[in-house]
Design a protein around this motif. Sequence first.
Motif, PDB file in Angstrom:
ATOM      1  N   PRO A   6      52.399 -28.208  80.117  1.00 27.60           N
ATOM      2  CA  PRO A   6      52.568 -27.876  81.398  1.00 27.60           C
ATOM      3  C   PRO A   6      53.055 -28.815  82.361  1.00 27.60           C
ATOM      4  N   THR A   7      52.204 -29.953  82.308  1.00 24.29           N
ATOM      5  CA  THR A   7      52.329 -30.849  83.270  1.00 24.29           C
ATOM      6  C   THR A   7      53.757 -31.477  83.118  1.00 24.29           C
ATOM      7  N   ARG A   8      54.169 -31.822  82.009  1.00 23.24           N
ATOM      8  CA  ARG A   8      55.408 -32.318  81.689  1.00 23.24           C
ATOM      9  C   ARG A   8      56.570 -31.417  82.021  1.00 23.24           C
ATOM     10  N   ARG A   9      56.194 -29.792  81.754  1.00 23.91           N
ATOM     11  CA  ARG A   9      57.202 -29.077  81.981  1.00 23.91           C
ATOM     12  C   ARG A   9      57.409 -29.170  83.658  1.00 23.91           C
ATOM     13  N   GLU A  10      56.214 -29.550  84.388  1.00 25.52           N
ATOM     14  CA  GLU A  10      56.396 -29.313  85.776  1.00 25.52           C
ATOM     15  C   GLU A  10      57.097 -30.787  86.247  1.00 25.52           C
ATOM     16  N   VAL A  11      56.726 -32.073  85.539  1.00 25.97           N
ATOM     17  CA  VAL A  11      57.702 -33.194  85.777  1.00 25.97           C
ATOM     18  C   VAL A  11      59.069 -33.036  85.847  1.00 25.97           C
ATOM     19  N   LEU A  12      59.402 -32.314  84.541  1.00 27.19           N
ATOM     20  CA  LEU A  12      60.896 -31.940  84.306  1.00 27.19           C
ATOM     21  C   LEU A  12      61.461 -31.358  85.402  1.00 27.19           C
ATOM     22  N   SER A  27      60.730 -41.747  90.793  1.00 25.53           N
ATOM     23  CA  SER A  27      59.947 -42.847  90.190  1.00 25.53           C
ATOM     24  C   SER A  27      58.473 -42.206  89.782  1.00 25.53           C
ATOM     25  N   ALA A  28      57.825 -42.893  89.030  1.00 24.75           N
ATOM     26  CA  ALA A  28      56.582 -42.583  88.363  1.00 24.75           C
ATOM     27  C   ALA A  28      55.565 -42.471  89.560  1.00 24.75           C
ATOM     28  N   THR A  29      55.743 -43.439  90.586  1.00 21.52           N
ATOM     29  CA  THR A  29      54.834 -43.417  91.890  1.00 21.52           C
ATOM     30  C   THR A  29      55.249 -42.104  92.579  1.00 21.52           C
ATOM     31  N   GLU A  30      56.390 -42.022  92.913  1.00 19.29           N
ATOM     32  CA  GLU A  30      56.793 -40.842  93.705  1.00 19.29           C
ATOM     33  C   GLU A  30      56.298 -39.355  92.926  1.00 19.29           C
ATOM     34  N   LEU A  31      56.487 -39.492  91.709  1.00 18.99           N
ATOM     35  CA  LEU A  31      55.883 -38.066  91.020  1.00 18.99           C
ATOM     36  C   LEU A  31      54.310 -37.871  90.987  1.00 18.99           C
ATOM     37  N   ALA A  32      53.736 -39.158  90.961  1.00 13.79           N
ATOM     38  CA  ALA A  32      52.330 -39.224  90.981  1.00 13.79           C
ATOM     39  C   ALA A  32      51.784 -38.651  92.421  1.00 13.79           C
ATOM     40  N   ALA A  33      52.539 -39.082  93.362  1.00 13.33           N
ATOM     41  CA  ALA A  33      52.164 -38.602  94.866  1.00 13.33           C
ATOM     42  C   ALA A  33      52.331 -37.194  94.941  1.00 13.33           C
ATOM     43  N   GLN A  34      53.116 -36.374  94.072  1.00 10.71           N
ATOM     44  CA  GLN A  34      53.280 -35.107  94.084  1.00 10.71           C
ATOM     45  C   GLN A  34      52.379 -34.216  93.364  1.00 10.71           C
ATOM     46  N   LEU A  35      51.777 -34.871  92.361  1.00  7.33           N
ATOM     47  CA  LEU A  35      50.995 -34.250  91.506  1.00  7.33           C
ATOM     48  C   LEU A  35      49.666 -34.788  91.496  1.00  7.33           C
ATOM     49  N   PRO A  36      48.839 -33.777  90.873  1.00  3.92           N
ATOM     50  CA  PRO A  36      47.258 -34.022  90.909  1.00  3.92           C
ATOM     51  C   PRO A  36      46.756 -34.743  89.967  1.00  3.92           C
ATOM     52  N   ILE A  37      47.632 -35.922  89.533  1.00  2.96           N
ATOM     53  CA  ILE A  37      47.170 -36.680  88.276  1.00  2.96           C
ATOM     54  C   ILE A  37      47.555 -38.166  88.650  1.00  2.96           C
ATOM     55  N   SER A  38      46.883 -39.183  87.980  1.00  2.00           N
ATOM     56  CA  SER A  38      47.220 -40.572  88.346  1.00  2.00           C
ATOM     57  C   SER A  38      48.587 -41.016  87.866  1.00  2.00           C
ATOM     58  N   ARG A  39      49.024 -42.064  88.330  1.00  2.00           N
ATOM     59  CA  ARG A  39      50.373 -42.683  88.120  1.00  2.00           C
ATOM     60  C   ARG A  39      50.263 -43.158  86.725  1.00  2.00           C
ATOM     61  N   GLN A  40      49.181 -43.487  86.100  1.00  2.00           N
ATOM     62  CA  GLN A  40      49.092 -43.808  84.695  1.00  2.00           C
ATOM     63  C   GLN A  40      49.595 -42.628  83.780  1.00  2.00           C
ATOM     64  N   ALA A  41      48.758 -41.399  84.263  1.00  2.00           N
ATOM     65  CA  ALA A  41      48.989 -40.188  83.435  1.00  2.00           C
ATOM     66  C   ALA A  41      50.671 -39.868  83.328  1.00  2.00           C
ATOM     67  N   VAL A  42      51.220 -39.998  84.744  1.00  2.00           N
ATOM     68  CA  VAL A  42      52.538 -39.553  84.926  1.00  2.00           C
ATOM     69  C   VAL A  42      53.334 -40.392  84.172  1.00  2.00           C
ATOM     70  N   ALA A  43      53.074 -41.707  84.045  1.00  2.00           N
ATOM     71  CA  ALA A  43      54.007 -42.660  83.210  1.00  2.00           C
ATOM     72  C   ALA A  43      53.706 -42.449  81.714  1.00  2.00           C
ATOM     73  N   LYS A  44      52.751 -41.888  81.233  1.00  2.00           N
ATOM     74  CA  LYS A  44      52.662 -41.259  79.688  1.00  2.00           C
ATOM     75  C   LYS A  44      53.437 -40.216  79.739  1.00  2.00           C
ATOM     76  N   HIS A  45      53.336 -39.278  80.495  1.00  2.00           N
ATOM     77  CA  HIS A  45      54.319 -38.238  80.248  1.00  2.00           C
ATOM     78  C   HIS A  45      55.665 -38.669  80.455  1.00  2.00           C
ATOM     79  N   LEU A  46      55.995 -39.321  81.188  1.00  2.00           N
ATOM     80  CA  LEU A  46      57.669 -39.608  81.337  1.00  2.00           C
ATOM     81  C   LEU A  46      57.818 -40.411  80.128  1.00  2.00           C
TER      82      LEU A  46
END
Lengths: 130, 100
Positions: free
Chosen positions: B13-19, B28-47
Amino acid sequence: MDTDPQVERSLELPVSPRKVWEYLTDGALLGEWFGGEVTIEPVEGGAVSFDDHRGGLRRGEVEQVEEARLLVWTWSDDQRLSRVEFRLTPTVAGSRLTVLETLIPWEFHHFEPLLLHQQQPFNRGPMALV
Amino acid sequence: MDVQPVFAALADPTRREVLRRLSAGSASATELAAQLPISRQAVAKHLSALSAAGLVERHPAGRDVRYTVTPAPLAEAVRWMGEVGGAWDSRLQRLRSLVE
């Protein structure tokens, strides 16, 4: 979602909304302008099916019914799920029929047939993706 | 598009939200991480998973990398609109001739 693909068309007709409503809610009449064989239970939760007799089959469910004003159904072939809304308004010359078809978010239902094997689908009753 | 990685990518579901957020515009990964309740590292993995599945594209821009949804789905939507619009035009024309 505002970004969901959507198509809208309007048609002015020289007959009353009540008359047009028959063409929206009677299977035989629907079949005449959709082409092919149509069945419909024009009540909320009712089933709809469209067979164009050329290999195209869609099935779905009626979502909203307001007599001679609004009819909404969702339908799907084996690839796409969309919502169809018909709105009828009286005019001086008869009626205006507006159709709005909205593609339900592609990122889900584009792959929904895959996900169906893994989890409960939309839980919408008689929806069987062929 | 190979189906199995796509299925795996969309099952989260987090990846669906990113999409969903990327379909509103690049980020960018940083911008997405600012909008989501997960770390930048986690966002980068999803991306990374989404990119491997062909669902997003990477656009290096200086030190940053921006992500966009792959154009194929957009072309698909445009094609859908053409097809569906044409279908309604035919149906409504027949309806008019039946009713008049």
